[in-house]
Write a protein that holds these residues in place. Sequence first.
Motif: not given
Length: 222
Positions: A37-66
Amino acid sequence: MVPLREAGDAMARAVALAPQHGAGTLAWVRSAARIEAAVVLEPEWTLAAARPALYAAASALADALAAFGPPEVPLTFRWPARVAINGGEIGGARIAWPKGCAEDAVPDWLVVGVAARVSFPQGWEPGHGLQQTALDEEGWDPTEVSAAELTAAWARHLMAGLAEWQRGGPTGGFRRMAERFLARLEQDEAAGRHGLDPATGDLVTERDGARRQHSLLEALAG
């Protein structure tokens, strides 16, 4: 919500839809054998500061599986965003942004996505994929929780995690999001302490007074 056939590519579809459909668009693959799955986001931060959304996606997968898996099963991350169970990889998170967007510019959109193996293809023999595993090999029962249900759980955890990140304060903000990710990160003891740079999402390690920064952008490009 955009459902795709089993051969579909959720990440590619979400990227194609992002410019017109905007934030909240969810593309997902109808498959019993994998979560994708994939979700579209519209960040309010610069690309560099918003890229850690990757970590939020990984953590969400881990939380869902757990939430649906057997207790006490070790579920860990391999930087930047691969997900492993009992040492075997099952998938991970990805991120995309508009081509040509500068690091210090606010992107029109971001897409974060995940993929995880529920079961191996028919005829797969153990040992063909070193350090790989599947959910049904590790105690997840497809008859009790489907790939579609796990996909929906990922989306819910992702939205909650992003809201926590944006909220700030002592119970939210980048620090809280980073703590969630780092708690599951497989860490090299020789590298010492680990952290994430809020300006870039880079992995920072420190040992014996020596500080080293590992570029998230370069890791994604590698």
